[in-house]
Scaffold this motif. Structure first.
Motif, PDB file in Angstrom:
ATOM      1  N   TYR A 192      45.663  -7.406 107.068  1.00 12.32           N
ATOM      2  CA  TYR A 192      44.283  -7.353 106.579  1.00 12.32           C
ATOM      3  C   TYR A 192      43.891  -5.922 106.213  1.00 12.32           C
ATOM      4  O   TYR A 192      43.164  -5.695 105.241  1.00 12.32           O
ATOM      5  CB  TYR A 192      43.318  -7.922 107.633  1.00 12.32           C
ATOM      6  N   TRP A 235      42.204 -14.268 104.727  1.00 13.28           N
ATOM      7  CA  TRP A 235      43.136 -13.679 103.758  1.00 13.28           C
ATOM      8  C   TRP A 235      43.705 -14.733 102.814  1.00 13.28           C
ATOM      9  O   TRP A 235      43.774 -14.529 101.605  1.00 13.28           O
ATOM     10  CB  TRP A 235      44.247 -12.971 104.528  1.00 13.28           C
ATOM     11  N   HIS A 273      49.785 -15.393 104.472  1.00 16.22           N
ATOM     12  CA  HIS A 273      49.661 -14.644 105.709  1.00 16.22           C
ATOM     13  C   HIS A 273      51.020 -14.087 106.146  1.00 16.22           C
ATOM     14  O   HIS A 273      52.062 -14.692 105.922  1.00 16.22           O
ATOM     15  CB  HIS A 273      49.151 -15.562 106.829  1.00 16.22           C
ATOM     16  N   ASP A 307      44.293  -4.580 102.599  1.00 18.17           N
ATOM     17  CA  ASP A 307      43.462  -5.044 101.496  1.00 18.17           C
ATOM     18  C   ASP A 307      42.696  -3.860 100.895  1.00 18.17           C
ATOM     19  O   ASP A 307      41.986  -3.151 101.620  1.00 18.17           O
ATOM     20  CB  ASP A 307      42.479  -6.111 101.985  1.00 18.17           C
TER      21      ASP A 307
END
Length: 556
Positions: free
Chosen positions: A236, A172, A217, A239
């Protein structure tokens, strides 16, 4: 069409891996601290308290008669991932033959609870083989996005081809997941394979793009607890490119080290300090629980990811878990790479793999393999290239002849497996690999020292990273600069290597017919650009019966 469709029971998570009480208490106490930064990372939700599907929907592990469906519902504003908060919420699901849901073939409901971080799984059965379906979830009057999935062909079906997207190593902080967007745009995938490092465990700023954080993060620290791993998985799943790919095709995923910690093994990891970061046993259990909560993956033997899927008579796919059972990576303290008492797979998994390869009656035997099986010698790389390459592989920079985190560090397991392939005349075995942040096309020689005079037991296609730093990034030089120098040296020292690209980010598309298995390699224009373009760069294939790789000059 028969009338064999039926509802099935839905699973909320792993009952045997319930969260530890102190983790839940800690998570609840930390809610006020986490709510601000995590909420900022979530998609915008309606200005009501209605349930919301902020993390998309997904499917995975396709079977001839079914598929595993997944989502995460946010039932109330306080029910952020990892918080342990939020009410029990009924979630229904429906599967249809058409996107408009005029022909619903299966439906059911389950309850999402804080105990499974409000994630939901529905393991559907009773579907037709080799068929496209659409599905959605609903809660409190809110519908999730509609997603496509596809079942596998019938076990005895003579199918002409299969096509899979292939990816690994999506960090990420190092960039945007444009590779997923380009795969989603294809509209021709039976499924996509994720070969490990779907998430990364590092604290913010520790591993970005050439040292730069493209997007931070959450949580900001290294993830250690169940709440931490849940929050990282949730980030995540926000996304948009990853959500788009999950909407288009089922995923078939295995884990590698960063779903746990860097260079993980059965008893620890390079990126784990026993005591200061808790016990490895607790951290590993937390990572596994969060993984199975947040991924459309069926737990296999002993809560691992090794399992086998079949795609008609054309191919079967053996998926490996090369972290749960392995011995510690070889070093002066932990033994030689050739020590027969050290293992990468564990005895039970290696026996399972050998038996499955021998019993297979399909044309192709695919192996989802998280670390490279082909042997690799550095050759005569100059010091300015050797040191960053050693750093990339996590090796002592003073010099070593093998990457001890991959099969090179566990040569007895590799010898046994390759000897098994040769002694039983098992052909058409193709290893599909990630991890190394480079693209490779390899023969897998029985004896690398005498190759090409010795036999090749199998072939291997390795895909590069989606975003994680590769060699030019570590050296911090223009893309292509390092590969132009390093690739010829690597190939000269490793005659079984047909191609290696040390510098670019991207993905693969694997196309399989009765005559050949072909990997098309695609690269991204700029991983730090959310609108990065994609272009085809190379293709390699192995023709049936050859156990050798050759270049082909057009993508499928």
């Amino acid at each position: 069409m028969t009338s064999r469709y039926r509802s099935s029971e839905a699973s909320q998570g792993l009952g045997s891996l319930s969260p530890r009480r102190r983790t839940v208490v800690k998570a609840a106490a930390a809610t006020a601290v986490l709510a601000g930064p995590l909420a900022a990372a979530l998609p915008a939700r309606a200005a009501t308290d209605a349930p919301a599907f902020l993390h998309g929907v997904a499917s995975g592990d396709p079977l001839p008669d079914g598929v595993l469906l997944w989502t995460r519902v946010t039932p109330a504003p306080e029910a952020i991932p990892g918080s342990g908060l939020g009410p029990d919420t009924e979630v229904s699901w429906a599967v249809a033959r058409d996107k408009a849901f005029t022909s619903v073939v299966a439906k059911g409901s389950t309850t999402a609870t804080a105990a499974s971080d409000h994630t939901v799984k529905a393991d559907i059965r009773g579907l037709e083989p080799a068929t496209d379906y659409w599905f959605r979830f609903s809660a409190g009057g809110t519908d999730s996005p509609v997603a496509r999935t596809r079942t596998a062909p019938a076990a005895d079906a003579d199918i002409s081809s299969l096509r899979f997207g292939v990816v690994s190593c999506a960090n990420w902080e190092a960039g945007y997941f444009s590779a997923y967007r380009h795969l989603a745009a294809r509209n021709d995938l039976d499924a996509w394979l994720h070969l490990g490092d779907y998430i990364y465990e590092y604290k913010s700023g520790e591993y970005g793009a050439r040292g730069k954080v493209v997007r931070p993060h959450e949580p900001a620290g290294e993830i250690l607890t169940l709440a931490d791993y849940r929050i990282r998985h949730a980030e995540y799943k926000t996304d948009p490119d990853l959500q788009a790919l999950h909407l288009k095709a089922p995923v078939i995923a295995i884990w590698d080290d960063h779903e746990f910690a860097d260079n993980a093994w059965s008893g620890g990891a390079v990126n784990h300090t026993e005591g200061a970061e808790g016990t490895w046993t607790a951290r590993q259990a937390a990572a596994k629980q969060a993984y199975f909560e947040w991924m459309p993956v069926r737990p296999a033997v002993a809560g691992t990811t090794y399992r086998r899927l079949r795609f008609g008579k054309l191919a079967d796919l053996s998926l490996l878990d090369l972290r749960s059972f392995r011995s510690q990576q070889a070093s002066t303290a932990s033994g030689s790479v050739d020590d027969p008492d050290r293992t990468l797979t564990g005895r039970a998994q290696l026996d399972w793999l050998k038996a499955g390869l021998k019993a297979s009656d399909t044309r192709w035997r695919l192996v989802g393999n998280s670390v490279m099986i082909s042997p690799f010698s550095f050759g005569s790389l100059s010091a300015d290239l050797f040191r960053p390459l050693a750093k990339l592989l996590g090796l002592p920079q003073e010099g070593i002849a093998a990457n001890t985190d991959q099969w090179d560090g566990y040569t007895d397991d590799r010898r046994e497996l390759l000897a098994h392939l040769r002694s039983h005349a098992i052909g058409n075995t193709v290893f599909l690999t990630g991890d190394i942040h480079m693209a490779w096309a390899n023969d897998v020689p029985v004896d690398a020292g005498t190759y090409p005079l010795s036999a090749s037991a199998a072939t291997e296609f390795v895909v590069t990273s989606v975003t994680s730093d590769n060699l030019d990034d570590i050296v911090k030089v223009p893309e292509g600069t390092v590969s132009a120098v390093a690739a010829p040296v690597i190939k000269a020292a490793n005659r079984h290597v047909h191609w290696v690209d040390t510098d670019r980010h991207g993905y693969g598309v694997l196309d399989i017919t009765a005559d050949r298995a072909q990997m098309d390699y695609y690269v991204l224009s700029d991983r730090t650009d959310a609108n990065a373009t994609s272009s085809w760069v190379r293709s390699y294939r192995t023709r049936s019966g050859t156990q050798r790789v050759e270049r082909t000059y057009d993508p499928v």
